[in-house]
Write an enzyme that holds these catalytic residues in place. Structure first.
Site, PDB file in Angstrom:
ATOM      1  N   GLY A   2       0.554   4.250   0.994  1.00  0.00           N
ATOM      2  CA  GLY A   2       0.623   4.981   2.262  1.00  0.00           C
ATOM      3  C   GLY A   2       1.446   4.228   3.291  1.00  0.00           C
ATOM      4  N   GLY A  25       9.673  -7.251  -3.001  1.00  0.00           N
ATOM      5  CA  GLY A  25       8.520  -6.881  -2.182  1.00  0.00           C
ATOM      6  C   GLY A  25       8.449  -5.396  -1.883  1.00  0.00           C
ATOM      7  N   GLY A  60      17.256   9.245 -13.264  1.00  0.00           N
ATOM      8  CA  GLY A  60      17.501  10.315 -12.300  1.00  0.00           C
ATOM      9  C   GLY A  60      16.246  11.063 -11.875  1.00  0.00           C
ATOM     10  N   GLY A  85      13.129   7.434 -12.588  1.00  0.00           N
ATOM     11  CA  GLY A  85      13.641   6.078 -12.413  1.00  0.00           C
ATOM     12  C   GLY A  85      15.150   6.034 -12.595  1.00  0.00           C
ATOM     13  N   ALA A  99       7.473  -0.285  -4.723  1.00  0.00           N
ATOM     14  CA  ALA A  99       7.716   0.535  -3.519  1.00  0.00           C
ATOM     15  C   ALA A  99       8.984   1.383  -3.594  1.00  0.00           C
ATOM     16  CB  ALA A  99       7.716  -0.290  -2.234  1.00  0.00           C
ATOM     17  N   ALA A 100       9.715   1.344  -4.711  1.00  0.00           N
ATOM     18  CA  ALA A 100      10.909   2.200  -4.811  1.00  0.00           C
ATOM     19  C   ALA A 100      10.497   3.684  -4.760  1.00  0.00           C
ATOM     20  CB  ALA A 100      11.676   1.902  -6.090  1.00  0.00           C
ATOM     21  N   GLY A 101       9.380   4.012  -5.406  1.00  0.00           N
ATOM     22  CA  GLY A 101       8.888   5.392  -5.358  1.00  0.00           C
ATOM     23  C   GLY A 101       8.450   5.782  -3.955  1.00  0.00           C
ATOM     24  N   ASP A 102       7.844   4.848  -3.240  1.00  0.00           N
ATOM     25  CA  ASP A 102       7.429   5.124  -1.855  1.00  0.00           C
ATOM     26  C   ASP A 102       8.665   5.333  -0.974  1.00  0.00           C
ATOM     27  OD1 ASP A 102       4.779   4.704  -2.653  1.00  0.00           O
ATOM     28  OD2 ASP A 102       4.968   2.551  -2.311  1.00  0.00           O
ATOM     29  N   GLY A 119       0.869  -1.183   0.000  1.00  0.00           N
ATOM     30  CA  GLY A 119       0.000   0.000   0.000  1.00  0.00           C
ATOM     31  C   GLY A 119       0.900   1.225   0.000  1.00  0.00           C
TER      32      GLY A 119
HETATM   33  O1  RIB Z   1       3.803   1.641  -4.618  1.00  0.00           O
HETATM   34  C1  RIB Z   1       3.725   0.258  -4.463  1.00  0.00           C
HETATM   35  C2  RIB Z   1       2.396  -0.144  -3.913  1.00  0.00           C
HETATM   36  O2  RIB Z   1       1.396   0.118  -4.850  1.00  0.00           O
HETATM   37  C3  RIB Z   1       2.257  -1.619  -3.600  1.00  0.00           C
HETATM   38  O3  RIB Z   1       2.727  -1.965  -2.325  1.00  0.00           O
HETATM   39  C4  RIB Z   1       0.775  -1.871  -3.803  1.00  0.00           C
HETATM   40  O4  RIB Z   1       0.087  -2.138  -2.628  1.00  0.00           O
HETATM   41  C5  RIB Z   1       0.249  -0.618  -4.493  1.00  0.00           C
HETATM   42  O5  RIB Z   1      -0.456   0.159  -3.630  1.00  0.00           O
END
Ligand code: RIB
Length: 310
Positions: free
Chosen positions: A43, A290, A228, A225, A252-255, A41
């Site tokens: 968030g 993951g 840069g 990405g 999740a790299a962006g998160d 997710g």
């Molecule tokens: O940004 C990655 C996320 O996007 C994943 O963990 C998935 O749950 C989606 O929300």
């Protein structure tokens, strides 16, 4: 830092992850290699990214009263996230994301919002209660847009930095939201969706940034990405090269980037230094499989930066 915590208002999903040789085309059945359930997710990922960098972290959102919801809450708590404002929704199942990752680390994601889709005014009130002394509010687009707008407005009025990750991409953003946002962090696809023309390099990222600043955002950070990061602030614009890594899984790299960026800014670093922190956190995340399972701790980010930058 004299401010004490970072608030994340957004989605909490269980990721159902299949590893496959390639991504399926419409109508195709593929034999995959493996399947795993991994907490995710956008968030919750950003919350875990911040907590692993040792900054007090408050998550506001919803899970269902099911097994996924219980696991998701526990994983957030184990990472050090304050979940006292995560509501357990008895009427709606937890959000899930169906993810396929192929041999080239490309992915496809389908999100079923579940409880995330029920987030509303009560949850915005929970965010508002946590605004005093907050260093930042981190937002994304996996909860209903009216809640995102209301939380951004409240944080803006309270003088709390608003960092918006406009993901998943959408083009129906109300004009008012832009003026509540201090930093917007689209990737190339999201930037293109926001401005209506292709974004794929620093030049087109700069053009997109100009459009977004004209709409009222102060600082635009376009995540390109492996190519840069382009940044435009009210005072300057610059480009930060990506850290070259062997990507295994970019989910999740962006998160992770947003978590690193928010922490560095909360600790008083410049926007350029904070983007370097974000890029390092994101690059490290891409080297592991993951979503939350890939997010690095502070010692790992600091060691990586020391080896690469200084
Ligand atoms: O940004 C990655 C996320 O996007 C994943 O963990 C998935 O749950 C989606 O929300």
């Amino acid at each position: 830092m004299n401010q004490t915590h970072i608030i994340i208002f957004g989605s909490i999903n269980m990721d159902l992850v299949a590893r496959t040789p390639s991504l399926p085309v419409p109508g195709e059945t593929l034999l995959g290699y493996s399947f795993a359930t991994v907490p995710g997710g956008k968030g919750a990922n950003q919350a875990v990214a911040v907590a692993r960098l040792d900054v007090p972290t408050v998550m506001v959102g919803r899970v269902g009263s099911d097994e996924f919801g219980q696991t998701l809450l526990i994983k957030l708590q184990v990472a050090g996230v304050d979940t006292s404002d995560v509501w357990v929704d008895d009427a709606t199942p937890s959000g899930v994301a169906m993810i396929a990752v192929d041999d080239r680390s490309e992915n496809q994601i389908i999100v079923i919002p579940g409880a995330n889709g029920q987030v509303g005014a009560i949850d915005v009130d929970r965010v508002i209660q946590r605004l005093p002394d907050a260093a930042a509010l981190l937002l994304q687009f996996e909860i209903p847009l009216p809640a995102v707008v209301a939380a951004a407005k409240a944080a803006h009025q309270a003088g709390v930095r608003v960092i918006l990750d406009p993901a998943p991409a959408r083009s129906d953003i109300p004009a008012a939201l832009y003026s509540f946002v201090d930093i917007i962090t689209p990737n190339a696809v999201e930037a293109a969706q926001l401005v209506g023309f292709p974004v794929n390099d620093p030049k087109t990222a700069a053009q997109a940034a100009t459009v977004l600043q004209q709409r009222g955002v102060k600082t635009v950070v376009v995540k390109l990405g492996a190519n840069g990061v382009f940044c435009a602030t009210p005072e300057e614009s610059f480009f930060v090269a990506a850290f070259p890594v062997e990507a295994v899984d970019t989910v999740a790299a962006g998160d992770a980037f947003n978590g690193g960026l928010a922490v560095a800014l909360a600790e008083g670093l410049s926007i350029q230094q904070a983007i370097t922190w974000g890029a390092a956190t994101g690059a490290l995340s891409a080297t592991k499989a993951g979503a939350q399972s890939s997010l690095p701790d502070r010692a790992t980010v600091e060691a990586f930066l020391k080896a690469k930058v200084f």
